[in-house]
Design a protein around this motif. Structure first.
Motif, PDB file in Angstrom:
ATOM      1  N   GLU A   1       0.833  -1.205   0.000  1.00  0.00           N
ATOM      2  CA  GLU A   1       0.000   0.000   0.000  1.00  0.00           C
ATOM      3  C   GLU A   1       0.866   1.253   0.000  1.00  0.00           C
ATOM      4  OE1 GLU A   1      -2.596  -0.224   3.342  1.00  0.00           O
ATOM      5  OE2 GLU A   1      -3.756  -1.920   2.539  1.00  0.00           O
ATOM      6  N   ARG A   2       1.924   1.226   0.772  1.00  0.00           N
ATOM      7  CA  ARG A   2       2.828   2.375   0.832  1.00  0.00           C
ATOM      8  C   ARG A   2       3.493   2.640  -0.515  1.00  0.00           C
ATOM      9  NH1 ARG A   2       5.464   0.234   6.457  1.00  0.00           N
ATOM     10  NH2 ARG A   2       4.047   1.264   7.909  1.00  0.00           N
ATOM     11  N   LEU A   3       3.928   1.575  -1.170  1.00  0.00           N
ATOM     12  CA  LEU A   3       4.614   1.723  -2.458  1.00  0.00           C
ATOM     13  C   LEU A   3       3.675   2.210  -3.559  1.00  0.00           C
ATOM     14  CD1 LEU A   3       6.805  -1.500  -2.348  1.00  0.00           C
ATOM     15  CD2 LEU A   3       7.628   0.860  -2.197  1.00  0.00           C
ATOM     16  N   LEU A   4       2.375   2.036  -3.364  1.00  0.00           N
ATOM     17  CA  LEU A   4       1.398   2.479  -4.362  1.00  0.00           C
ATOM     18  C   LEU A   4       0.910   3.896  -4.104  1.00  0.00           C
ATOM     19  CD1 LEU A   4      -0.782  -0.764  -4.772  1.00  0.00           C
ATOM     20  CD2 LEU A   4       1.202  -0.029  -6.114  1.00  0.00           C
ATOM     21  N   GLU A   5       1.264   4.453  -2.960  1.00  0.00           N
ATOM     22  CA  GLU A   5       0.851   5.814  -2.624  1.00  0.00           C
ATOM     23  C   GLU A   5       1.871   6.827  -3.127  1.00  0.00           C
ATOM     24  OE1 GLU A   5       0.494   5.635   1.584  1.00  0.00           O
ATOM     25  OE2 GLU A   5      -1.429   4.582   1.556  1.00  0.00           O
ATOM     26  N   ASP A   6       1.384   8.006  -3.503  1.00  0.00           N
ATOM     27  CA  ASP A   6       2.267   9.053  -4.023  1.00  0.00           C
ATOM     28  C   ASP A   6       3.217   9.587  -2.956  1.00  0.00           C
ATOM     29  OD1 ASP A   6       1.077   8.838  -6.507  1.00  0.00           O
ATOM     30  OD2 ASP A   6      -0.265  10.550  -6.209  1.00  0.00           O
ATOM     31  N   GLU A   7       2.782   9.566  -1.707  1.00  0.00           N
ATOM     32  CA  GLU A   7       3.551  10.196  -0.639  1.00  0.00           C
ATOM     33  C   GLU A   7       4.967   9.648  -0.519  1.00  0.00           C
ATOM     34  OE1 GLU A   7       3.197  11.123   4.168  1.00  0.00           O
ATOM     35  OE2 GLU A   7       1.621   9.998   3.117  1.00  0.00           O
ATOM     36  N   ILE A   8       5.115   8.327  -0.639  1.00  0.00           N
ATOM     37  CA  ILE A   8       6.436   7.723  -0.475  1.00  0.00           C
ATOM     38  C   ILE A   8       7.370   8.075  -1.629  1.00  0.00           C
ATOM     39  CG2 ILE A   8       6.069   5.521  -1.681  1.00  0.00           C
ATOM     40  CD1 ILE A   8       7.437   4.143   0.694  1.00  0.00           C
ATOM     41  N   TRP A   9       6.793   8.528  -2.742  1.00  0.00           N
ATOM     42  CA  TRP A   9       7.565   8.879  -3.938  1.00  0.00           C
ATOM     43  C   TRP A   9       7.933  10.356  -3.985  1.00  0.00           C
ATOM     44  CZ3 TRP A   9       9.232   5.233  -7.448  1.00  0.00           C
ATOM     45  CH2 TRP A   9       8.698   3.946  -7.294  1.00  0.00           C
ATOM     46  N   MET A  10       7.561  11.116  -2.964  1.00  0.00           N
ATOM     47  CA  MET A  10       7.861  12.547  -2.951  1.00  0.00           C
ATOM     48  C   MET A  10       9.359  12.787  -3.119  1.00  0.00           C
ATOM     49  SD  MET A  10       6.732  15.365  -0.092  1.00  0.00           S
ATOM     50  CE  MET A  10       5.028  14.782  -0.192  1.00  0.00           C
ATOM     51  N   ASN A  11       9.709  13.698  -4.006  1.00  0.00           N
ATOM     52  CA  ASN A  11      11.098  14.025  -4.358  1.00  0.00           C
ATOM     53  C   ASN A  11      11.785  12.922  -5.151  1.00  0.00           C
ATOM     54  OD1 ASN A  11      10.943  16.538  -2.979  1.00  0.00           O
ATOM     55  ND2 ASN A  11      11.417  15.505  -1.043  1.00  0.00           N
ATOM     56  N   ILE A  12      11.001  11.921  -5.591  1.00  0.00           N
ATOM     57  CA  ILE A  12      11.527  10.861  -6.460  1.00  0.00           C
ATOM     58  C   ILE A  12      10.792  10.909  -7.796  1.00  0.00           C
ATOM     59  CG2 ILE A  12      11.859   8.375  -6.755  1.00  0.00           C
ATOM     60  CD1 ILE A  12      11.892   8.118  -3.707  1.00  0.00           C
ATOM     61  N   GLU A  13       9.464  10.751  -7.736  1.00  0.00           N
ATOM     62  CA  GLU A  13       8.594  10.903  -8.903  1.00  0.00           C
ATOM     63  C   GLU A  13       7.339  11.660  -8.466  1.00  0.00           C
ATOM     64  OE1 GLU A  13       9.182  10.146 -11.949  1.00  0.00           O
ATOM     65  OE2 GLU A  13      10.914   8.795 -11.823  1.00  0.00           O
ATOM     66  N   ARG A  14       6.654  12.276  -9.406  1.00  0.00           N
ATOM     67  CA  ARG A  14       5.452  13.042  -9.050  1.00  0.00           C
ATOM     68  C   ARG A  14       4.339  12.130  -8.548  1.00  0.00           C
ATOM     69  NH1 ARG A  14       3.674  16.996 -13.764  1.00  0.00           N
ATOM     70  NH2 ARG A  14       2.132  17.495 -12.129  1.00  0.00           N
ATOM     71  N   HIS A  15       4.236  10.953  -9.142  1.00  0.00           N
ATOM     72  CA  HIS A  15       3.230   9.978  -8.742  1.00  0.00           C
ATOM     73  C   HIS A  15       3.878   8.606  -8.681  1.00  0.00           C
ATOM     74  CE1 HIS A  15       0.133  13.007  -9.387  1.00  0.00           C
ATOM     75  NE2 HIS A  15       0.632  13.232 -10.589  1.00  0.00           N
ATOM     76  N   SER A  16       3.259   7.703  -7.959  1.00  0.00           N
ATOM     77  CA  SER A  16       3.787   6.342  -7.846  1.00  0.00           C
ATOM     78  C   SER A  16       3.697   5.625  -9.189  1.00  0.00           C
ATOM     79  CB  SER A  16       2.989   5.541  -6.810  1.00  0.00           C
ATOM     80  OG  SER A  16       3.311   4.169  -6.886  1.00  0.00           O
ATOM     81  N   PRO A  17       4.836   5.316  -9.813  1.00  0.00           N
ATOM     82  CA  PRO A  17       4.773   4.556 -11.063  1.00  0.00           C
ATOM     83  C   PRO A  17       4.247   3.143 -10.824  1.00  0.00           C
ATOM     84  CG  PRO A  17       7.055   4.812 -10.339  1.00  0.00           C
ATOM     85  CD  PRO A  17       6.224   5.684  -9.455  1.00  0.00           C
ATOM     86  N   PHE A  18       4.476   2.593  -9.648  1.00  0.00           N
ATOM     87  CA  PHE A  18       3.973   1.254  -9.349  1.00  0.00           C
ATOM     88  C   PHE A  18       2.440   1.234  -9.382  1.00  0.00           C
ATOM     89  CE2 PHE A  18       7.920  -0.172  -6.681  1.00  0.00           C
ATOM     90  CZ  PHE A  18       8.698  -0.092  -7.829  1.00  0.00           C
ATOM     91  N   LYS A  19       1.822   2.314  -8.895  1.00  0.00           N
ATOM     92  CA  LYS A  19       0.367   2.414  -8.947  1.00  0.00           C
ATOM     93  C   LYS A  19      -0.107   2.469 -10.394  1.00  0.00           C
ATOM     94  CE  LYS A  19      -3.897   3.130  -7.713  1.00  0.00           C
ATOM     95  NZ  LYS A  19      -4.730   2.000  -7.221  1.00  0.00           N
ATOM     96  N   ARG A  20       0.621   3.172 -11.218  1.00  0.00           N
ATOM     97  CA  ARG A  20       0.247   3.245 -12.640  1.00  0.00           C
ATOM     98  C   ARG A  20       0.305   1.868 -13.291  1.00  0.00           C
ATOM     99  NH1 ARG A  20       2.455   7.568 -17.153  1.00  0.00           N
ATOM    100  NH2 ARG A  20       1.598   6.523 -18.986  1.00  0.00           N
ATOM    101  N   PHE A  21       1.296   1.071 -12.925  1.00  0.00           N
ATOM    102  CA  PHE A  21       1.456  -0.247 -13.543  1.00  0.00           C
ATOM    103  C   PHE A  21       0.381  -1.234 -13.090  1.00  0.00           C
ATOM    104  CE2 PHE A  21       6.164   1.037 -13.242  1.00  0.00           C
ATOM    105  CZ  PHE A  21       6.073   1.772 -14.410  1.00  0.00           C
ATOM    106  N   ILE A  22       0.003  -1.166 -11.824  1.00  0.00           N
ATOM    107  CA  ILE A  22      -0.948  -2.145 -11.299  1.00  0.00           C
ATOM    108  C   ILE A  22      -2.402  -1.714 -11.502  1.00  0.00           C
ATOM    109  CG2 ILE A  22      -1.122  -1.255  -8.924  1.00  0.00           C
ATOM    110  CD1 ILE A  22      -1.010  -4.161  -7.969  1.00  0.00           C
TER     111      ILE A  22
END
Length: 232
Positions: free
Chosen positions: A174-195
């Motif tokens: 769940e954490r890896l699919l949330e945008d928050e953990i990706w802050m300063n890495i990517e704008r949105h979770s790419p893992f969420k986009r894939f799944i």
């Protein structure tokens, strides 16, 4: 800080991780040009763009192993990209190298710090490897992130089968699919986009990519069975 037990070391071998120098050719890549030249030579890629993707299809094992160790054992490696070498069997025409960790030093990850530990992996071993390659070859960062995701989704599908850690693994996913953990890495979770809206098990039956990894551009190869590009 401590060393891994022999049983956990054996688990890591599934992800082509080695803690012993196996007398193969050990490579370390301090410069992008060197890495791309080597990847082209080992895969036969005609362009650096394809070579970058082919390298990441291998390197993804290393990143997935780091996420595995956090979710399965709540351990994280005390190393950097510079502490990782590539053990290459030059007789292996498929180029499936092992990744040699030059130190066997790990630290415990508390539940409170598990989100930060996951984010650190995404940043140190994900973004710090992806950004320079994407800049140098103009390959989409999404392609490289999905090369990692292809192994990560399989890894988590296996961990979810273990009842004793299932709840913890679900939380990490769940954490890896949330945008928050990706802050300063990517704008949105790419893992969420894939799944998308699927669960991990659903996404594996059958697995289908969102981006094309360019494997079909390697001489003598055809597109992957999970390729989304109908024009390959």
């Amino acid at each position: 800080m401590h060393k891994l037990s022999s049983s956990i070391e054996k688990e890591l071998q599934t992800y082509r991780i080695s803690l012993k120098d196996e007398a193969q050719v050990s490579k370390s890549f301090d410069h992008i040009d060197e890495l791309l030249q080597y990847a082209q030579a080992r895969t036969g890629a005609e362009t650096t763009r394809v070579a970058a993707s082919m390298w990441f299809r291998r390197y993804a094992f290393f990143v997935t192993a780091q996420l595995y160790m956090i979710s399965k054992h709540r351990l994280t490696w005390n190393g950097t990209l510079q502490d990782m070498g590539v053990l290459d069997n030059l007789e292996d025409k498929n180029w499936l190298p092992n990744f040699w960790l030059k130190n066997n030093s790990w630290r415990d990850v508390s539940e409170k710090d598990s989100t930060l530990a996951l984010k650190s992996i995404l940043s140190r071993f994900g973004a710090e490897a992806i950004l320079p390659l994407s800049k140098a070859t103009k390959i989409s960062k999404l392609v490289l992130w999905e090369n990692i995701w292809g192994y990560t989704v399989w890894m988590y599908a296996e961990l979810l089968k273990q009842p004793d850690i299932k709840t913890r693994v679900e939380t990490d996913i769940e954490r890896l699919l949330e945008d928050e953990i990706w802050m300063n890495i990517e704008r949105h979770s790419p893992f969420k986009r894939f799944i998308g809206e699927k669960t991990i098990p659903e996404s594996m039956n059958p697995y289908k990519r969102v981006t094309c990894c360019l494997y079909y551009q390697i001489d003598g190869q055809e597109k992957c069975s999970y390729c989304p590009n109908k024009n390959c």
